[in-house]
Design a protein around this motif. Structure first.
Motif, PDB file in Angstrom:
ATOM      1  N   THR A   2       0.819  -1.209   0.000  1.00 39.17           N
ATOM      2  CA  THR A   2       0.000   0.000   0.000  1.00 39.17           C
ATOM      3  C   THR A   2       0.856   1.264   0.000  1.00 39.17           C
ATOM      4  OG1 THR A   2      -0.168  -0.087   2.406  1.00 39.17           O
ATOM      5  CG2 THR A   2      -1.950  -1.082   1.146  1.00 39.17           C
ATOM      6  N   GLU A   3       2.104   1.179   0.476  1.00 39.65           N
ATOM      7  CA  GLU A   3       2.988   2.347   0.464  1.00 39.65           C
ATOM      8  C   GLU A   3       3.448   2.703  -0.945  1.00 39.65           C
ATOM      9  OE1 GLU A   3       6.153   1.312   3.030  1.00 39.65           O
ATOM     10  OE2 GLU A   3       4.931   1.400   4.843  1.00 39.65           O
ATOM     11  N   GLN A   4       3.380   1.762  -1.887  1.00 38.00           N
ATOM     12  CA  GLN A   4       3.864   1.980  -3.245  1.00 38.00           C
ATOM     13  C   GLN A   4       2.747   2.264  -4.243  1.00 38.00           C
ATOM     14  OE1 GLN A   4       7.148   2.162  -4.012  1.00 38.00           O
ATOM     15  NE2 GLN A   4       7.464   1.949  -1.816  1.00 38.00           N
ATOM     16  N   VAL A   5       1.489   2.364  -3.779  1.00 42.76           N
ATOM     17  CA  VAL A   5       0.344   2.564  -4.672  1.00 42.76           C
ATOM     18  C   VAL A   5      -0.432   3.805  -4.253  1.00 42.76           C
ATOM     19  CG1 VAL A   5      -1.802   1.555  -5.529  1.00 42.76           C
ATOM     20  CG2 VAL A   5       0.159   0.082  -5.073  1.00 42.76           C
ATOM     21  N   TYR A  28      -5.673   0.563  -6.641  1.00 41.33           N
ATOM     22  CA  TYR A  28      -6.154   0.337  -5.288  1.00 41.33           C
ATOM     23  C   TYR A  28      -5.634  -0.992  -4.751  1.00 41.33           C
ATOM     24  CZ  TYR A  28      -9.685  -2.937  -7.022  1.00 41.33           C
ATOM     25  OH  TYR A  28     -10.312  -4.001  -7.608  1.00 41.33           O
ATOM     26  N   VAL A  29      -5.507  -1.040  -3.454  1.00 40.32           N
ATOM     27  CA  VAL A  29      -5.089  -2.251  -2.754  1.00 40.32           C
ATOM     28  C   VAL A  29      -6.045  -2.455  -1.587  1.00 40.32           C
ATOM     29  CG1 VAL A  29      -3.262  -3.382  -1.452  1.00 40.32           C
ATOM     30  CG2 VAL A  29      -2.673  -1.902  -3.369  1.00 40.32           C
ATOM     31  N   ASN A  30      -6.745  -3.571  -1.585  1.00 43.12           N
ATOM     32  CA  ASN A  30      -7.612  -3.955  -0.472  1.00 43.12           C
ATOM     33  C   ASN A  30      -6.957  -5.115   0.274  1.00 43.12           C
ATOM     34  OD1 ASN A  30      -9.515  -2.052  -1.152  1.00 43.12           O
ATOM     35  ND2 ASN A  30     -10.731  -3.468  -2.372  1.00 43.12           N
ATOM     36  N   ILE A  31      -7.625  -5.611   1.277  1.00 45.36           N
ATOM     37  CA  ILE A  31      -7.060  -6.705   2.070  1.00 45.36           C
ATOM     38  C   ILE A  31      -6.867  -7.962   1.232  1.00 45.36           C
ATOM     39  CG2 ILE A  31      -7.521  -8.278   3.994  1.00 45.36           C
ATOM     40  CD1 ILE A  31      -8.822  -5.926   5.434  1.00 45.36           C
ATOM     41  N   GLY A  32      -7.831  -8.318   0.410  1.00 46.53           N
ATOM     42  CA  GLY A  32      -7.750  -9.566  -0.339  1.00 46.53           C
ATOM     43  C   GLY A  32      -7.435  -9.437  -1.807  1.00 46.53           C
ATOM     44  N   ILE A  36      -3.604  -2.564  -9.970  1.00 47.18           N
ATOM     45  CA  ILE A  36      -2.642  -1.467 -10.084  1.00 47.18           C
ATOM     46  C   ILE A  36      -2.095  -1.397 -11.497  1.00 47.18           C
ATOM     47  CG2 ILE A  36      -1.971  -1.549  -7.658  1.00 47.18           C
ATOM     48  CD1 ILE A  36       0.487  -3.132  -8.440  1.00 47.18           C
ATOM     49  N   GLU A  37      -1.475  -0.269 -11.820  1.00 46.96           N
ATOM     50  CA  GLU A  37      -0.738  -0.120 -13.064  1.00 46.96           C
ATOM     51  C   GLU A  37       0.425   0.825 -12.822  1.00 46.96           C
ATOM     52  OE1 GLU A  37      -2.773   2.832 -16.034  1.00 46.96           O
ATOM     53  OE2 GLU A  37      -4.303   1.530 -15.174  1.00 46.96           O
ATOM     54  N   PRO A  38       1.525   0.636 -13.542  1.00 45.27           N
ATOM     55  CA  PRO A  38       2.680   1.495 -13.350  1.00 45.27           C
ATOM     56  C   PRO A  38       2.381   2.931 -13.768  1.00 45.27           C
ATOM     57  CG  PRO A  38       3.266  -0.443 -14.646  1.00 45.27           C
ATOM     58  CD  PRO A  38       1.794  -0.443 -14.484  1.00 45.27           C
ATOM     59  N   VAL A  39       3.011   3.871 -13.108  1.00 51.21           N
ATOM     60  CA  VAL A  39       2.867   5.287 -13.449  1.00 51.21           C
ATOM     61  C   VAL A  39       3.931   5.633 -14.486  1.00 51.21           C
ATOM     62  CG1 VAL A  39       3.076   7.630 -12.581  1.00 51.21           C
ATOM     63  CG2 VAL A  39       1.933   5.904 -11.206  1.00 51.21           C
ATOM     64  N   VAL A  40       3.490   6.185 -15.611  1.00 46.73           N
ATOM     65  CA  VAL A  40       4.392   6.599 -16.679  1.00 46.73           C
ATOM     66  C   VAL A  40       4.059   8.041 -17.025  1.00 46.73           C
ATOM     67  CG1 VAL A  40       5.078   6.189 -19.073  1.00 46.73           C
ATOM     68  CG2 VAL A  40       4.559   4.268 -17.599  1.00 46.73           C
ATOM     69  N   VAL A  41       5.072   8.887 -17.145  1.00 49.36           N
ATOM     70  CA  VAL A  41       4.841  10.273 -17.543  1.00 49.36           C
ATOM     71  C   VAL A  41       4.525  10.282 -19.029  1.00 49.36           C
ATOM     72  CG1 VAL A  41       5.860  12.561 -17.725  1.00 49.36           C
ATOM     73  CG2 VAL A  41       6.362  11.135 -15.757  1.00 49.36           C
ATOM     74  N   GLY A  42       3.477  10.980 -19.424  1.00 50.63           N
ATOM     75  CA  GLY A  42       3.044  10.987 -20.809  1.00 50.63           C
ATOM     76  C   GLY A  42       1.979   9.929 -21.019  1.00 50.63           C
ATOM     77  N   PRO A  48       0.745  -2.192 -18.738  1.00 48.91           N
ATOM     78  CA  PRO A  48      -0.037  -3.355 -18.302  1.00 48.91           C
ATOM     79  C   PRO A  48      -0.949  -3.020 -17.130  1.00 48.91           C
ATOM     80  CG  PRO A  48       2.192  -3.520 -17.479  1.00 48.91           C
ATOM     81  CD  PRO A  48       2.147  -2.312 -18.389  1.00 48.91           C
ATOM     82  N   LEU A  49      -2.066  -3.689 -17.100  1.00 49.00           N
ATOM     83  CA  LEU A  49      -2.991  -3.612 -15.985  1.00 49.00           C
ATOM     84  C   LEU A  49      -2.747  -4.856 -15.139  1.00 49.00           C
ATOM     85  CD1 LEU A  49      -5.378  -2.124 -14.714  1.00 49.00           C
ATOM     86  CD2 LEU A  49      -6.879  -3.485 -16.151  1.00 49.00           C
ATOM     87  N   ILE A  50      -2.394  -4.661 -13.883  1.00 48.98           N
ATOM     88  CA  ILE A  50      -2.010  -5.767 -13.016  1.00 48.98           C
ATOM     89  C   ILE A  50      -3.125  -5.994 -11.999  1.00 48.98           C
ATOM     90  CG2 ILE A  50      -0.268  -6.642 -11.423  1.00 48.98           C
ATOM     91  CD1 ILE A  50       1.634  -4.515 -12.724  1.00 48.98           C
ATOM     92  N   LYS A  51      -3.738  -7.164 -12.064  1.00 41.17           N
ATOM     93  CA  LYS A  51      -4.788  -7.538 -11.117  1.00 41.17           C
ATOM     94  C   LYS A  51      -4.275  -8.713 -10.298  1.00 41.17           C
ATOM     95  CE  LYS A  51      -8.517  -6.427 -14.308  1.00 41.17           C
ATOM     96  NZ  LYS A  51      -9.681  -6.972 -15.025  1.00 41.17           N
ATOM     97  N   GLY A  52      -4.714  -8.777  -9.071  1.00 47.59           N
ATOM     98  CA  GLY A  52      -4.257  -9.892  -8.257  1.00 47.59           C
ATOM     99  C   GLY A  52      -5.081 -10.067  -7.005  1.00 47.59           C
ATOM    100  N   ARG A  53      -4.816 -11.168  -6.347  1.00 53.67           N
ATOM    101  CA  ARG A  53      -5.460 -11.431  -5.066  1.00 53.67           C
ATOM    102  C   ARG A  53      -4.412 -11.975  -4.118  1.00 53.67           C
ATOM    103  NH1 ARG A  53      -6.842 -17.038  -4.967  1.00 53.67           N
ATOM    104  NH2 ARG A  53      -6.667 -17.914  -7.037  1.00 53.67           N
ATOM    105  N   VAL A  54      -4.687 -11.806  -2.858  1.00 54.55           N
ATOM    106  CA  VAL A  54      -3.761 -12.229  -1.811  1.00 54.55           C
ATOM    107  C   VAL A  54      -4.436 -13.317  -0.990  1.00 54.55           C
ATOM    108  CG1 VAL A  54      -2.422 -11.478   0.178  1.00 54.55           C
ATOM    109  CG2 VAL A  54      -2.836  -9.891  -1.698  1.00 54.55           C
ATOM    110  N   GLU A  55      -3.735 -14.413  -0.805  1.00 56.25           N
ATOM    111  CA  GLU A  55      -4.206 -15.471   0.081  1.00 56.25           C
ATOM    112  C   GLU A  55      -3.223 -15.590   1.235  1.00 56.25           C
ATOM    113  OE1 GLU A  55      -4.934 -19.194  -1.795  1.00 56.25           O
ATOM    114  OE2 GLU A  55      -6.558 -18.401  -3.038  1.00 56.25           O
ATOM    115  N   PHE A  56      -3.744 -15.527   2.425  1.00 55.90           N
ATOM    116  CA  PHE A  56      -2.913 -15.602   3.614  1.00 55.90           C
ATOM    117  C   PHE A  56      -2.785 -17.053   4.059  1.00 55.90           C
ATOM    118  CE2 PHE A  56      -5.017 -11.467   3.599  1.00 55.90           C
ATOM    119  CZ  PHE A  56      -3.893 -10.649   3.596  1.00 55.90           C
ATOM    120  N   ALA A  57      -1.573 -17.450   4.451  1.00 62.86           N
ATOM    121  CA  ALA A  57      -1.292 -18.799   4.919  1.00 62.86           C
ATOM    122  C   ALA A  57      -0.493 -18.715   6.215  1.00 62.86           C
ATOM    123  CB  ALA A  57      -0.521 -19.572   3.852  1.00 62.86           C
ATOM    124  N   GLU A  58      -0.269 -19.861   6.826  1.00 65.35           N
ATOM    125  CA  GLU A  58       0.486 -19.882   8.074  1.00 65.35           C
ATOM    126  C   GLU A  58       1.933 -19.459   7.865  1.00 65.35           C
ATOM    127  OE1 GLU A  58       0.167 -23.676   9.902  1.00 65.35           O
ATOM    128  OE2 GLU A  58      -2.022 -23.635   9.933  1.00 65.35           O
TER     129      GLU A  58
END
Length: 105
Positions: A2-5, A28-32, A36-42, A48-58
């Protein structure tokens, strides 16, 4: 992560041409999940459009990521390919129907 978005900027097209983001990614970054997409000047249509999900494990977290072009760009590429195929096929039909098939005569 979240610090990088930064949240996406909703200003006009000309305001988006300048870099108004303090971070290297926007979206945006939510819990799960995140989108995001990279910031480019111009303007660059192939960012690319980057979509993802986070799964928490032990033992930590697992990120599942999908990268793709924006859908509008995919439609433009498909339209250009279809136009070039139709134009090439039409040229081939025209040259096969003409009396002179050798272009160097």
């Amino acid at each position: 992560m979240t610090e990088q978005v930064s949240p996406a900027f909703t200003g006009s097209f000309f305001e988006q041409l300048t870099n108004r983001y303090p971070t290297p990614f926007k979206g945006y970054v939510n819990i799960g999940k995140f989108k995001i997409e990279p910031v480019v000047v111009g303007r660059n249509s192939f960012i690319p459009l980057i979509k993802g999900r986070v799964e928490f494990a032990e033992t930590g977290s697992c990120l599942y990521i999908t990268m793709a072009m924006h859908q509008e760009i995919e439609y433009i590429i498909i339209g250009m390919a279809a136009f070039l195929m139709v134009a090439g096929f039409g040229g081939w039909i025209h040259s096969s129907m003409s009396d002179r098939s050798d272009p160097y005569q």
